[in-house]
Structure formats: C-alpha cells, structure tokens
Enzyme design. Structure first.
Site, PDB file in Angstrom:
ATOM      1  N   ASN A  11       7.979  -3.150  -3.479  1.00 34.39           N
ATOM      2  CA  ASN A  11       8.672  -3.834  -4.573  1.00 34.39           C
ATOM      3  C   ASN A  11       9.509  -2.793  -5.305  1.00 34.39           C
ATOM      4  O   ASN A  11       8.962  -1.961  -6.023  1.00 34.39           O
ATOM      5  CB  ASN A  11       7.622  -4.469  -5.499  1.00 34.39           C
ATOM      6  N   TRP A  12      10.808  -2.873  -5.103  1.00 37.28           N
ATOM      7  CA  TRP A  12      11.675  -1.859  -5.714  1.00 37.28           C
ATOM      8  C   TRP A  12      11.929  -2.113  -7.200  1.00 37.28           C
ATOM      9  O   TRP A  12      12.546  -1.293  -7.875  1.00 37.28           O
ATOM     10  CB  TRP A  12      13.006  -1.779  -4.943  1.00 37.28           C
ATOM     11  N   LYS A  13      11.507  -3.294  -7.672  1.00 33.56           N
ATOM     12  CA  LYS A  13      11.712  -3.643  -9.093  1.00 33.56           C
ATOM     13  C   LYS A  13      13.195  -3.448  -9.452  1.00 33.56           C
ATOM     14  O   LYS A  13      14.050  -3.715  -8.617  1.00 33.56           O
ATOM     15  CB  LYS A  13      10.764  -2.838  -9.985  1.00 33.56           C
ATOM     16  N   HIS A  95       4.843 -11.912 -10.362  1.00 30.95           N
ATOM     17  CA  HIS A  95       4.496 -10.521 -10.671  1.00 30.95           C
ATOM     18  C   HIS A  95       4.158 -10.412 -12.161  1.00 30.95           C
ATOM     19  O   HIS A  95       4.756 -11.104 -12.992  1.00 30.95           O
ATOM     20  CB  HIS A  95       5.667  -9.600 -10.319  1.00 30.95           C
ATOM     21  N   GLU A  97       4.945  -8.346 -14.311  1.00 30.33           N
ATOM     22  CA  GLU A  97       6.089  -8.008 -15.161  1.00 30.33           C
ATOM     23  C   GLU A  97       6.911  -9.256 -15.481  1.00 30.33           C
ATOM     24  O   GLU A  97       7.473  -9.379 -16.573  1.00 30.33           O
ATOM     25  CB  GLU A  97       6.934  -6.913 -14.484  1.00 30.33           C
ATOM     26  N   GLU A 165      -2.956  -7.375  -8.190  1.00 30.46           N
ATOM     27  CA  GLU A 165      -2.405  -6.218  -8.895  1.00 30.46           C
ATOM     28  C   GLU A 165      -2.969  -6.165 -10.320  1.00 30.46           C
ATOM     29  O   GLU A 165      -2.464  -6.861 -11.212  1.00 30.46           O
ATOM     30  CB  GLU A 165      -0.878  -6.323  -8.982  1.00 30.46           C
ATOM     31  N   SER A 211      -0.358   1.516  -8.253  1.00 27.28           N
ATOM     32  CA  SER A 211      -0.471   2.967  -8.055  1.00 27.28           C
ATOM     33  C   SER A 211      -0.952   3.364  -6.659  1.00 27.28           C
ATOM     34  O   SER A 211      -1.663   4.358  -6.503  1.00 27.28           O
ATOM     35  CB  SER A 211      -1.375   3.582  -9.130  1.00 27.28           C
ATOM     36  N   GLY A 232       4.918  -0.288  -5.573  1.00 30.01           N
ATOM     37  CA  GLY A 232       6.092  -0.137  -6.425  1.00 30.01           C
ATOM     38  C   GLY A 232       6.740   1.221  -6.218  1.00 30.01           C
ATOM     39  O   GLY A 232       7.439   1.465  -5.242  1.00 30.01           O
ATOM     40  N   GLY A 233       6.474   2.148  -7.133  1.00 24.42           N
ATOM     41  CA  GLY A 233       7.142   3.455  -7.143  1.00 24.42           C
ATOM     42  C   GLY A 233       7.175   4.167  -5.796  1.00 24.42           C
ATOM     43  O   GLY A 233       8.213   4.711  -5.399  1.00 24.42           O
TER      44      GLY A 233
END
Ligand code: 13P
Length: 253
Positions: A11-13, A95, A97, A165, A211, A232-233
């Site tokens: 997920n590149w957000k 998600h 967010e 998540e 994470s 994510g990151g």
C-alpha cells in the site's frame, strides 16, 4: 495452509510520482519467479502507468479506495469501474486511515466492497483495533464487529482478502506479539467459516499489516492463518518489499 496462495500486498498510500515506477521494474526483475502473489496499490494518479509497467510480470496493481457508486456527481472520487479501466485487479477498502480521515463506517466499507465486486475487483478489506481498544481488552469484539459490518454476502476466496491491521502498529515500528497476531487471525478464520461456510472461509486470505519489514517478516509469516502481509512503508522500496516476498515464499512455500 489449505489452498491459499500467499499474497504480498503493498500500500503506497499518498506516496509516489513517476520516478517511483523504477521500483516496480526493479521488483518485477527480482521477483520473476516468486511463488507468492504480489499486489502493489499506488495512488490513483500512478495506477495506469504502474499497470503498464507491470504488464507481463508477477505484479498486479490495485487501488486504495473506491466510491460505492459506479458513476455520478462525486467530485474527487474514483469508482471501482474506473480503477478496473486503469488496469487494477484489486482495491484496498476500509483502511484505518480512511476510516479515521474520511469517517468511513462499516456500512460504507460494505457498500464499497459490493461496488468493487460488481466491477470485478478483488477487495482487500481492512480491520483493526486502536491502542485504546486493545488496552480495554476489546480487540476481538471490535474486529468481530468490523467483519460483520464490512463484509457483504457473496464473498469468495477470489473476490475477498481480509487484512488485519492494528491501528497502533501502522507506521510506528510497533508490532504485536506473534501470539496476539495468531489470536486475531484464528478468530477471523473462524468467523469467515461461520459466515460463508468452510469452503469459502478457508480459502479467503487473511493478511497481517502494520510495520512489516524484512527483519520481522519471517516471524510473522510463521503464524498460522497469516497468509501474507499488507505492507506500507516497506513496500516503497523494491529491496525491502522483495525481502518480505522472499520471506513469505520461504515460510509458506
Ligand atoms: P506500515 O507498513 O507503514 O506500518 O503500514 C501498514 C499499512 O497501513 C498498510 O496498509
């Protein structure tokens, strides 16, 4: 692990412009023989170009959200059919967010999931508790409620992936213990089987997200009922995501 193909989803957000497509090429070159399914979900602006860059490779692409309507007066929104038209095969929905920043309720997530299915997209539906909910020992009840409210009928092993998540683990470097992950994933599997029957319930992939890094992936993937990760990151760099995919291949291969 039943007949579930492991899935590494990135997920590149709200990250990535054209220069980032180099990472897709690097990942495709490195992961040509990966056993796991690989999905990258860039921002909508990159979707079509990423789909083109990934054509003929192991990598599929997906959106990060869609509207519940197919077309209409919804300024700034993107429909599931539009994602599909741009080359997506999947979409992340619900998600945390989006639940937090856009006040998405379980009902909204359920309607978006229906729209995704109508467009022929696989829905990656996210659930997860906040730190306050975990500290109040409400984790299981919260996630049961999110599952019941966010998942429509007609789920199959092809059209649905569930991602667990924990909100407090996203982008924080904090990861639940493997016992904590296992408890939630086992519960999700049980609820899926109860609701959709054993055939479907055992075929839906359940991902862990929060994470995940190459350095902790092996431990996480050793947990039963963890069928992959929503990253994510660490999905932004081909080397890091490649390390996670390699760990998944080894753990579930
Ligand atoms: P991080 O891997 O950056 O913690 O993000 C997880 C996530 O929210 C994926 O959807």
């Amino acid at each position: 692990m039943a007949d579930r193909t492991p899935l590494a989803a990135g997920n590149w957000k709200m990250n990535g412009t054209a220069a980032a497509l180099d990472q897709v090429k690097a990942l495709a070159d490195a992961q040509g023989s990966a056993a796991s399914d690989i999905l990258l979900c860039p921002p909508a602006t990159l979707l079509q170009r990423m789909a083109q860059a990934a054509e003929g490779t192991k990598i599929s692409v997906g959106g990060q959200d869609c509207h519940w309507n197919e077309i209409g007066a919804h300024t700034g929104d993107v429909s599931a059919a539009m994602l599909k038209d741009a080359g997506a095969t999947a979409v992340i929905l619900g998600h945390s967010e989006r639940r937090a920043d856009h006040a998405e309720t379980d009902e909204i997530v359920r309607n978006k999931t229906k729209a995704a299915w109508e467009a022929g997209l696989m829905a990656v539906v996210c659930v997860g508790e906040t730190l306050a909910e975990r500290e109040a020992a409400n984790t299981i009840a919260i996630i049961e409620g999110q599952l019941a409210g966010s998942l429509p009928e007609q789920a199959t092993g092809h059209n649905l992936v569930v991602a667990y998540e924990p909100v407090w683990a996203i982008g924080t470097g904090k990861v639940p213990t493997t016992d904590q992950i296992g408890e939630v994933h086992d519960m999700i599997r049980s609820r899926l089987i109860e609701r959709f029957g054993a055939g479907v319930g055992k075929s839906v992939r359940v991902l862990y997200g929060g994470s995940v890094k190459p350095s902790n992936a092996t431990e996480i993937f050793a947990v039963e009922n963890v069928d992959g990760a929503l990253v994510g990151g660490a999905s932004l760099k081909a080397d890091d995501f490649g390390g996670i995919i390699a760990a998944l291949d080894t753990a579930k291969g």
